[in-house]
Design an enzyme around this catalytic site. Sequence first.
Site, short mmCIF file in Angstrom:
data_model
loop_
_atom_site.label_atom_id
_atom_site.label_comp_id
_atom_site.label_asym_id
_atom_site.label_seq_id
_atom_site.Cartn_x
_atom_site.Cartn_y
_atom_site.Cartn_z
CB THR A 34 -0.98 0.02 1.20
OG1 THR A 34 -0.28 -0.31 2.39
CG2 THR A 34 -2.11 -0.98 1.01
CG HIS A 60 6.45 0.79 7.60
ND1 HIS A 60 6.37 -0.14 8.61
CD2 HIS A 60 5.25 0.75 6.96
CE1 HIS A 60 5.19 -0.72 8.60
NE2 HIS A 60 4.48 -0.22 7.60
CG HIS A 110 7.04 -3.67 5.64
ND1 HIS A 110 6.84 -2.33 5.37
CD2 HIS A 110 5.86 -4.29 5.34
CE1 HIS A 110 5.60 -2.15 4.90
NE2 HIS A 110 4.99 -3.32 4.90
CE LYS A 161 -3.86 -2.93 8.71
NZ LYS A 161 -3.19 -4.19 8.80
NE ARG A 215 -4.62 -2.46 4.50
CZ ARG A 215 -3.79 -3.49 4.53
NH1 ARG A 215 -3.60 -4.23 3.48
NH2 ARG A 215 -3.15 -3.79 5.63
CD GLN A 246 -2.30 -14.30 4.51
OE1 GLN A 246 -2.90 -13.27 4.76
NE2 GLN A 246 -1.36 -14.78 5.31
CG ASP A 261 -0.80 -9.65 12.80
OD1 ASP A 261 0.23 -10.23 12.42
OD2 ASP A 261 -1.16 -8.55 12.33
CE LYS A 266 1.42 -0.25 14.70
NZ LYS A 266 0.35 -0.01 13.74
CE LYS A 270 2.03 3.72 12.76
NZ LYS A 270 1.50 4.32 11.55
CB THR A 271 8.50 8.99 15.21
OG1 THR A 271 8.13 9.48 13.91
CG2 THR A 271 9.62 7.97 15.06
#
Length: 430
Positions: free
Chosen positions: A38, A43, A46, A80, A84, A176, A197, A232, A235-236
């Site tokens: 996406t 990031h 991954h 989630k 999305r 999947q 997950d 998390k 993330k910043t």
Amino acid sequence: MNFVEELNWRGMIHDIMPGTEEQLQKELTSAYVGIDPTADSLHIGHLVGVMMLKHLQLAGHKPIALIGGATGMIGDPSGKSQERNLLDEETLRHNQQCLKAQLNRFLDFDSGEPNAAELVNNYDWMKDYSFLEFIRDIGKHLTVNYMMSKDSVKKRLGEEAKVGMSFTEFSYQLVQGTDFLHLYRAKNCKLQMGGSDQWGNITTGTELIRRKESGEAFALTCPLITKADGTKFGKTESGNVWLDAKLTSPYKFYQFWLNTSDEDAEKYIKIFTLLNKEEVNELVVKHREAPHARELQKRLAEEVTVMVHSREDYDMAVEASQILFGRGTAENLKKLDEQTFLAIFEGVPQFRVSKAELAAGINVVDLLADTAAVFPSKGELRRTIKGNGLSINKDKITDQELVVNDDYLIGNKYILVQKGKKNYFLLIAE
């Protein structure tokens, strides 16, 4: 190298299906990890899956990176709370090319060895399925009861769920599972890996392979990475930490790892670097003896920045850090590229000045008290110069009659003013 043992000591196994280790010891085995397409960059969230594929290849097995082009059009409900955004094919193909270029830094795609990595996109086989074929060939093999028992579905349908779940998302595990079935048939792929997950989705695939092919396939998941303070990972305040230097500068990337807590650094150095057990244990012992030296964080930041970017980018990030914390020189400052320069001084007060006025030359007192109000008064500015408290571009200013001109511009655009040790100001010439 025993792949399962390697992941185990690194703390990278959450669930593993019985027989997985025996399968890997028996023969060269293909295994895949799905990557969400996406965005046009990976990031650091991954990176765990990518490192699993890297260790797999180092252990002599064949990694397959699956770009979820079809699943990216649907949206995975796992972890989630809402659906999305869906992407069009052109965007997905662009993202795929960008992700392949990044994965090249971690995996060997081109050697021609039996365990060379492959990149596949599930859109390529899913796009030709008609709805009727899909519900006939796939849907009838798994009961709704089986699908409802998965955690990813339960959480979205439970009493606490604020938003329901669309049929599209509900069917995600079938899509999947179809990926695993296709890769089992086409590439003899017998193992799927992912975050914890994903366990429900992965085992749907092993179940399909068992029912349709009477075959045996395996599943392995790693724990979801968290930070010691419960927030998390990855993330910043400004969002994701990306691997693309245009989205997250190497300096900011380096700073992210450098600023991890002691507890997290001990965990992350095993997961995100290739340092072996002895090296890691030695670093942990050193760190515990002198935590203030932050040896663990420094080594973690070095290893990951060099692996994702380059040694040059790492060196520049270190130099940039020294500039901010007072040890840098004018020479260091001039070597920085604009992106790094702006990343370091993000949030610093800025003043616009005229390039034409600078070209003509301005007295330093007029410049910093009138043209740009760095100082509230000329008197305070003169006292600061007298007390040795003013620097321009990291050089101390001792002369109140100094004329500042465009020779002082860094990158033909910026002048860095420093008042005392910690107060920075940026003049931008336009």
